[in-house]
Scaffold this active site. Sequence first.
Site, PDB file in Angstrom:
ATOM      1  N   LYS A  58      -3.548   8.460  -5.861  1.00 57.37           N
ATOM      2  CA  LYS A  58      -2.223   7.955  -6.599  1.00 57.37           C
ATOM      3  C   LYS A  58      -1.361   9.095  -6.769  1.00 57.37           C
ATOM      4  O   LYS A  58      -0.583   8.977  -6.842  1.00 57.37           O
ATOM      5  CB  LYS A  58      -2.509   6.620  -7.702  1.00 57.37           C
ATOM      6  CG  LYS A  58      -2.909   5.927  -7.317  1.00 57.37           C
ATOM      7  CD  LYS A  58      -3.437   4.951  -7.174  1.00 57.37           C
ATOM      8  CE  LYS A  58      -4.177   5.200  -4.965  1.00 57.37           C
ATOM      9  NZ  LYS A  58      -5.218   5.317  -4.283  1.00 57.37           N
ATOM     10  N   GLY A 122     -30.940  11.698 -12.226  1.00 53.99           N
ATOM     11  CA  GLY A 122     -31.483  10.607 -12.862  1.00 53.99           C
ATOM     12  C   GLY A 122     -32.122  10.093 -11.725  1.00 53.99           C
ATOM     13  O   GLY A 122     -31.297   9.906 -10.137  1.00 53.99           O
ATOM     14  N   GLY A 188     -10.068   5.363  11.283  1.00 53.37           N
ATOM     15  CA  GLY A 188     -10.071   4.319  11.028  1.00 53.37           C
ATOM     16  C   GLY A 188      -8.352   3.779  10.115  1.00 53.37           C
ATOM     17  O   GLY A 188      -7.938   5.003   8.744  1.00 53.37           O
ATOM     18  N   GLU A 211      -7.857   3.624  15.281  1.00 51.49           N
ATOM     19  CA  GLU A 211      -8.510   2.490  14.633  1.00 51.49           C
ATOM     20  C   GLU A 211      -9.236   1.207  15.676  1.00 51.49           C
ATOM     21  O   GLU A 211      -8.398   1.224  16.484  1.00 51.49           O
ATOM     22  CB  GLU A 211      -7.889   1.212  14.210  1.00 51.49           C
ATOM     23  CG  GLU A 211      -7.780   0.045  13.615  1.00 51.49           C
ATOM     24  CD  GLU A 211      -9.225  -0.126  12.566  1.00 51.49           C
ATOM     25  OE1 GLU A 211      -9.079   0.658  11.992  1.00 51.49           O
ATOM     26  OE2 GLU A 211      -9.989  -0.277  12.971  1.00 51.49           O
ATOM     27  N   HIS A 451      14.786 -12.382 -15.853  1.00 49.32           N
ATOM     28  CA  HIS A 451      15.945 -11.538 -14.773  1.00 49.32           C
ATOM     29  C   HIS A 451      16.898 -10.468 -14.937  1.00 49.32           C
ATOM     30  O   HIS A 451      17.048 -10.514 -16.762  1.00 49.32           O
ATOM     31  CB  HIS A 451      16.886 -13.010 -14.891  1.00 49.32           C
ATOM     32  CG  HIS A 451      17.965 -12.679 -13.182  1.00 49.32           C
ATOM     33  ND1 HIS A 451      17.645 -12.472 -11.981  1.00 49.32           N
ATOM     34  CD2 HIS A 451      19.708 -11.960 -13.254  1.00 49.32           C
ATOM     35  CE1 HIS A 451      18.813 -11.972 -11.183  1.00 49.32           C
ATOM     36  NE2 HIS A 451      19.803 -12.109 -12.216  1.00 49.32           N
TER      37      HIS A 451
HETATM   38  P1  NAD Z   1     -12.100   0.411   4.698  1.00 49.51           P
HETATM   39  O1  NAD Z   1     -13.167  -0.185   5.505  1.00 49.51           O
HETATM   40  O2  NAD Z   1     -11.092   0.089   4.571  1.00 49.51           O
HETATM   41  O3  NAD Z   1     -11.234   0.564   6.259  1.00 49.51           O
HETATM   42  C1  NAD Z   1     -12.223   1.673   7.351  1.00 49.51           C
HETATM   43  C2  NAD Z   1     -11.523   1.713   9.065  1.00 49.51           C
HETATM   44  O4  NAD Z   1     -11.695   1.756   9.858  1.00 49.51           O
HETATM   45  C3  NAD Z   1     -12.188   0.065   9.434  1.00 49.51           C
HETATM   46  O5  NAD Z   1     -10.268  -0.638   9.648  1.00 49.51           O
HETATM   47  C4  NAD Z   1     -13.121   0.067  10.928  1.00 49.51           C
HETATM   48  O6  NAD Z   1     -12.288  -1.017  11.576  1.00 49.51           O
HETATM   49  C5  NAD Z   1     -12.510   1.411  10.957  1.00 49.51           C
HETATM   50  N1  NAD Z   1     -13.340   2.244  12.046  1.00 49.51           N
HETATM   51  C6  NAD Z   1     -14.891   2.472  11.559  1.00 49.51           C
HETATM   52  N2  NAD Z   1     -15.203   3.048  12.283  1.00 49.51           N
HETATM   53  C7  NAD Z   1     -14.327   3.272  13.500  1.00 49.51           C
HETATM   54  C8  NAD Z   1     -14.498   4.150  14.818  1.00 49.51           C
HETATM   55  N3  NAD Z   1     -15.319   4.735  14.661  1.00 49.51           N
HETATM   56  N4  NAD Z   1     -12.755   4.244  15.511  1.00 49.51           N
HETATM   57  C9  NAD Z   1     -11.788   4.232  14.329  1.00 49.51           C
HETATM   58  N5  NAD Z   1     -12.000   3.610  13.602  1.00 49.51           N
HETATM   59  C10 NAD Z   1     -13.005   2.969  12.571  1.00 49.51           C
HETATM   60  O7  NAD Z   1     -12.562   1.740   4.591  1.00 49.51           O
HETATM   61  P2  NAD Z   1     -11.898   3.258   4.408  1.00 49.51           P
HETATM   62  O8  NAD Z   1     -10.257   3.273   4.254  1.00 49.51           O
HETATM   63  O9  NAD Z   1     -12.760   4.275   3.802  1.00 49.51           O
HETATM   64  O10 NAD Z   1     -12.470   2.951   2.528  1.00 49.51           O
HETATM   65  C11 NAD Z   1     -13.771   2.447   1.936  1.00 49.51           C
HETATM   66  C12 NAD Z   1     -14.168   1.748   0.670  1.00 49.51           C
HETATM   67  O11 NAD Z   1     -13.420   2.097  -0.781  1.00 49.51           O
HETATM   68  C13 NAD Z   1     -13.244   0.771   1.128  1.00 49.51           C
HETATM   69  O12 NAD Z   1     -14.639  -0.080   0.094  1.00 49.51           O
HETATM   70  C14 NAD Z   1     -12.439   0.512  -0.195  1.00 49.51           C
HETATM   71  O13 NAD Z   1     -12.301  -1.150  -0.276  1.00 49.51           O
HETATM   72  C15 NAD Z   1     -12.200   1.494  -0.880  1.00 49.51           C
HETATM   73  N6  NAD Z   1     -11.176   2.150  -1.049  1.00 49.51           N
HETATM   74  C16 NAD Z   1     -10.441   1.521  -1.884  1.00 49.51           C
HETATM   75  C17 NAD Z   1      -8.587   1.575  -2.530  1.00 49.51           C
HETATM   76  C18 NAD Z   1      -8.310   1.253  -2.953  1.00 49.51           C
HETATM   77  O14 NAD Z   1      -7.957   0.266  -3.628  1.00 49.51           O
HETATM   78  N7  NAD Z   1      -6.859   0.908  -3.063  1.00 49.51           N
HETATM   79  C19 NAD Z   1      -8.692   3.177  -2.304  1.00 49.51           C
HETATM   80  C20 NAD Z   1      -9.323   3.728  -1.377  1.00 49.51           C
HETATM   81  C21 NAD Z   1     -11.176   3.467  -0.573  1.00 49.51           C
END
Ligand code: NAD
Length: 475
Positions: A58, A122, A188, A211, A451
Site C-alpha cells: 500500500k 515454534g 498471474g 494469466e 453531500h
Molecule cells: P490469486 O489467487 O489472487 O491470483 C493468482 C492468479 O494466478 C489467478 O488468477 C490464477 O489463475 C493465476 N495463475 C495460477 N497459475 C498460473 C500460471 N501457471 N500461469 C499464469 N497464471 C496463473 O493469488 P495472489 O495474487 O498470488 O494472492 C495470494 C493471496 O494473497 C490471495 O488469496 C489474495 O487474496 C491474498 N492477497 C490479498 C490482497 C488484498 O486483499 N488486497 C493483496 C495481496 C494478496
Amino acid sequence: MVDTYDVVVIGGGPAGYPAALRAAQNGLKVACVDAWKNRDGSNALGGTCLNAGCIPSKALLESSELVYRAQHEFAVHGINTAGVSVDLAAMQKRRATIVRNMTAGIGSLFKAGGVTPIFATGRLLANHRVEVNADDGAKSEILARHVILASGSVPTELKSLPFDHQVILDSWDALELPAVPPKLCVIGAGVIGLELGSVWRRLGSQVVILEALDNFLAIADQQLASEAARHFKKQGLDIRLGAKVTAAKVTAGSVTVSYTDKKGEQSLLVDKVIVAVGRKPYTHNLLAADCGVALDERGFIQVDEHCHTAAENVWAVGDCVRGPMLAHKGKEEGLAVADRIAGRYAHVNYDVIPSVLYTAPEIAWVGQTEEQVKASGVDYKVGVFPFAASGRARAMEASAGFAKIIAARASDTLLGVHIVGPMAGELIAEATLAMEFQGTTEDLQRTIHAHPTLAESLHEAALAADKRAIDIMNR
Ligand code: NAD
C-alpha cells in the site's frame, strides 16, 4: 522449570497478534512465538502482511499513484508538473519506515497488553507443549493450556520458474526492488499481480501480465472485472488471458518466458519476472508427528467451524486454514478463538467478508457476484450508479467506475455490493455493515448520505435498484 502459559500463539501476523492481544485482554497469560526474519536478519512482529505484503504494497501503491497522477492528471487541475521525477531510493525508504513503525507498534501493544513475545520457531508437540527453537540453536519447551496456530502462508512457486530472488521474484522481492525494471513480466492476474503490476507500471516499467484463465478476475463480478480491465488497459498494463507459462530461461540478467495461448507457442524477453500465482499454507516443521493436528489434501490445517483442530485445545486461524487468505478474515478468527478460549461467545460471518484490490480504480466487493446470484436461482434486482454522475468524484477528477447493488427481489435483502472506482475499499465498509445487519436496499435508500460524498453513490445505486435514482436516468 518449564514456562507455562494459558495461551501460546504460534505466529505474530494479522491473525496471530490480535489473538494474543485479545487473549491477554481476557485475563489470560499469553506468549506469542514468531520466527519472522527480515532480509537484514532482524526479527519483527506482524508477519507477511505488515512486513512483506499489505502494508509495504500500500505504501508503494500510494507513492506510485501520486507519480501517475502528477504525470497524467495534474495538468487538468491547472497544476504544472514539468520536471517531476522519481527518487526510488527515497520512496523505498518511506516504505521501509512505515513498515518498521507499524511492526514496532505491535511490540509496544504486546508490552502494554502483557503478551510475552518469543522470537523463535515454534513447533507443536503432543499435549499442548510447544518446542521453541531459537536462532542460536537452543531448544526449549513451553507448556500451554491452549495453543493457537497462526503460521500463515507463503508464495506458491512454479516448477518451471523457481524463485531465484534476483530475476524470478516473489511478491516480497518485488516490493524491495532498488531500480525500476524496464521490462517486467508478472505471472498471474490475481490480487498481487495486479497490485504489483500497477506499482511498477506507474513507475515506468513496461508490464505484461500473463494469466492462465480465459476470464479476467474470475472471482469478481464480471461487470466489475470488465470495467476494471478497460482502465488497466488504458494505463498500459498488457494483460494476456489464457496464457499458460511453460518455461523460463535466465541469461545474463534477463529472462525469456515461454508460454502458450490460443495462437500457440509465445515467448517474451524481460528483465524481471514476478510470480504471483497464489499462496499456500505454511506449516513447514510446525507439527510434530504425534501432535494430533491433521492437514487436508491441500496442506491447510484441518479445523471445524470454530477453528478448533482435531487435537484438544489446539486451534488454528488465518491463512493456514480454509477460507479466503485475507488478513481481516484471519484477524476475526483470531479474536473469535481468543474469546472462545475465555468462555465467551464468538462468531465469524464467513458470508460477509469484504475483498479489496488496491489498484486504480480500486475494486471492492462483499457478498455474492451477479453470476453467483443468477446461478442460485433467486429472483434479484440490480442498481448501478456510475461515479461519472457523482459531483464529488467529478471534483476529484476520479469519475471512472460505478457502484452496483444486487438485492433479492422479494425480500429486498442485499445479496452483494460491488464497487470499482475511487476509494472503493473504504466505501465497501458501509455495504459490509449493511449486509452484516441483514440490511435491504430500503435501509440504504432511507439513510441520509452527506453531500457531496462518494458514499452517495451507494445511496443512488440502492435507489436505482428500484428505478428511483435521482441523479441518473432510471432504465
Ligand atoms: P490469486 O489467487 O489472487 O491470483 C493468482 C492468479 O494466478 C489467478 O488468477 C490464477 O489463475 C493465476 N495463475 C495460477 N497459475 C498460473 C500460471 N501457471 N500461469 C499464469 N497464471 C496463473 O493469488 P495472489 O495474487 O498470488 O494472492 C495470494 C493471496 O494473497 C490471495 O488469496 C489474495 O487474496 C491474498 N492477497 C490479498 C490482497 C488484498 O486483499 N488486497 C493483496 C495481496 C494478496
